[in-house]
Design an enzyme around this catalytic site. Structure first.
Site, mmCIF file in Angstrom:
data_model
loop_
_atom_site.group_PDB
_atom_site.id
_atom_site.type_symbol
_atom_site.label_atom_id
_atom_site.label_comp_id
_atom_site.label_asym_id
_atom_site.label_seq_id
_atom_site.Cartn_x
_atom_site.Cartn_y
_atom_site.Cartn_z
ATOM 1 N N SER A 212 -8.473 15.992 -4.133
ATOM 2 C CA SER A 212 -7.032 15.813 -4.245
ATOM 3 C C SER A 212 -6.357 16.012 -2.896
ATOM 4 C CB SER A 212 -6.480 16.741 -5.323
ATOM 5 O OG SER A 212 -5.244 16.275 -5.770
ATOM 6 N N GLU A 316 -9.437 1.766 13.358
ATOM 7 C CA GLU A 316 -9.070 2.968 14.105
ATOM 8 C C GLU A 316 -9.271 4.212 13.237
ATOM 9 O OE1 GLU A 316 -5.127 2.357 15.585
ATOM 10 O OE2 GLU A 316 -5.651 0.468 16.573
ATOM 11 N N HIS A 400 -8.106 15.329 -13.811
ATOM 12 C CA HIS A 400 -8.068 15.520 -12.367
ATOM 13 C C HIS A 400 -8.661 16.885 -12.032
ATOM 14 C CE1 HIS A 400 -6.449 14.888 -8.329
ATOM 15 N NE2 HIS A 400 -5.912 16.089 -8.354
#
Length: 497
Positions: A212, A316, A400
């Site tokens: 997260s 990059e 989550h």
């Protein structure tokens, strides 16, 4: 809305030990002793290996060092006890942390976990905790099982919220304004480079991993020129890179608004305010989600020149092997944080998961895979006990943070896995360990995990009933990425409007 989404990282933060940093003493009388570049530390031996807690990696960022780049830690004489965790960084209370406001700013400490015998050049895993860049602590995560698999694991603290990510016109971006927390993490990585060998680790084989907001931090190091050479592999769990995009003007506007709210016209005035005053001024308002994001890594700065959406196509970024993944029902905890029951099968949970996690993670993998090795996963096991203080009957699906108890233990909130989940945990620890060692999660006894390729490639499905993989084309369809890849709109999180 996109900036708010990163705030769901608070959901991965669980209660951490609030213990005082240890004092130095003259000699060790028990436990393993290791000589670091600042002095000797004495840890503890456990059934699984060795643990060294509360080692300072930078000077306390207090007083005139608040909102300054981290400074070198002081050396000490004798043997410093490393048996107790350092204290968590200053943060407001949250429904996930289960504690009151913490005002401690002397918090730049880390914990080291090693196997019982760590005399070789073992891979090093540096774990960066989540928590919306505003909550949590590295002490929450007990990494003994992961270390016992043949790794040196370092779990770190970093400045959070207003202390770690404040930008203000009176704070020079050249000195880290908007990214002090990222600079703390870089200081920890420099500590690892200097001290890994003393703990049996290989300073030339460092994996940064996080979940997260911790994953957003890993993304920041992948993008940051000043992190080059400090790590060699990257694991990003439930925090897509493309969501790390706060700009310096936006960050400075937030900082200016904060200053005005508490009656300050200058950064020096802010520096003179107490930690409690600053935390009170940045606490979520009544009825507002704790996942609302006001402070986060800031782009358009020397630490983070470009957001991922610009840096990745231009090449990059650090060219290192990457592991990228999400869980099937990420957004069930987003709604929970807003006081709404997050039914994992509801349309809003599916839409928010797809829009904020599943499809952005796939976009990251798709743009990266032609330049670096990428392995992608989706954690789909729905029955892992919750790492949050939620009613046991509440079903969150593959929520989550659901993968975390398979990789770590949580001493203040013990979680019992069933036999099938324990087997999945062993497989995942094998994958993470092989990736740390070689940059490829495949190894003897592990189900094959193909590298990611768009359309024809595979996404590893991590489930207790059996680890399989699905074609990328099916993943794309199942998560309705045709919609979310072509729209800037994301579903609002209740309580963050």
């Amino acid at each position: 809305m996109i900036r708010r989404v990163l705030g769901l990282a608070a959901a991965c933060a669980v209660a951490a030990a609030v213990l005082a940093a240890p004092a130095t003493r003259a000699a060790a009388d028990a436990g393993p002793v290791v000589a670091t570049d600042k002095g000797k530390v004495e840890g503890v031996a456990t059934d699984l290996g060795r643990v060294f807690r509360g080692i300072p990696f930078a000077a306390p960022p207090v007083g005139p060092l608040r909102w300054k780049p981290p400074q070198a830690a002081a050396a000490w004489d004798g043997v410093r006890p490393a048996t107790e965790h350092g204290r968590p960084c200053a943060q407001n209370g949250s429904p996930f942390m289960g504690r009151d406001q913490v005002t401690n700013e002397d918090c730049l400490y880390l914990d080291v976990y090693t196997p019982a015998r760590a005399s070789g050049n073992l891979p090093v895993i540096v774990w960066i905790h989540g928590g919306a860049f505003a909550y949590g602590s590295g002490t929450t995560y007990d990494a003994q099982r992961l270390a016992a698999a043949g790794n040196v694991v370092v779990s770190i603290n970093y400045r959070l919220g207003v202390f770690g990510f404040l930008a203000h016109p009176g704070l020079p971006a050249a000195e880290g304004a908007g990214n002090f927390g990222i600079q703390d993490q870089q200081a920890a990585l420099r500590w690892v480079k200097a001290n890994a060998a003393a703990f049996g680790g290989d300073a030339g084989n460092v994996t940064i991993a996080g979940q997260s907001a911790g994953s957003g931090s890993v993304c920041s190091h992948v993008l940051s020129p000043s992190s080059r050479g400090l790590f060699h592999r990257a694991v990003m769990q439930s925090g897509p890179c493309q969501l790390v995009a706060r700009t310096l003007p936006d960050a400075e506007a937030t900082g200016t608004g904060l200053a005005q709210e508490i009656g300050c016209a200058t950064a020096e005035c802010l520096r003179g305010r107490s930690a409690a005053e600053l935390l009170d001024a940045t606490a979520p308002a009544e009825g507002e989600s704790a996942l609302s994001l006001s402070f986060a890594p800031t782009t358009g700065t020397p630490v983070l020149p470009k957001p991922a959406a610009d840096a990745f196509p231009a090449g990059e970024y650090a060219k290192v092997p990457m592991m990228i993944g999400t869980t099937l029902h990420e957004a069930s905890t987003l709604l929970l944080s807003s006081g709404v029951e997050g039914d994992p099968d509801s349309a809003i949970v599916r839409a928010m998961t797809n829009a904020a996690f599943a499809c952005p993670a796939r976009r990251d993998a798709k743009v990266l895979e032609d330049r670096v090795p990428v392995h992608m996963y989706e954690f789909t096991e729905p029955n892992v006990p919750s790492v949050y203080a939620t009613p046991p009957e509440l079903e969150l699906g593959a929520y989550h943070g659901a993968e975390l108890p398979l990789l770590f233990d949580f001493p203040l909130r013990p979680i019992d896995l069933n036999p099938a989940q324990e087997r999945l945990a062993a497989t995942m620890i094998g994958y993470w360990s092989r990736f740390a060692a070689t940059g490829d999660p495949n190894g003897p006894g592990l189900p094959a995990w193909p590298a990611y390729r768009p359309v024809i490639g595979k996404v590893q499905n991590l489930h207790a009933d059996g680890v399989t993989n699905v074609r990328d084309a099916r993943y794309y369809t199942d998560h309705t990425c045709a919609i979310w890849d072509n729209t800037a709109g994301l579903p609002d999180i209740p309580g963050t409007e």
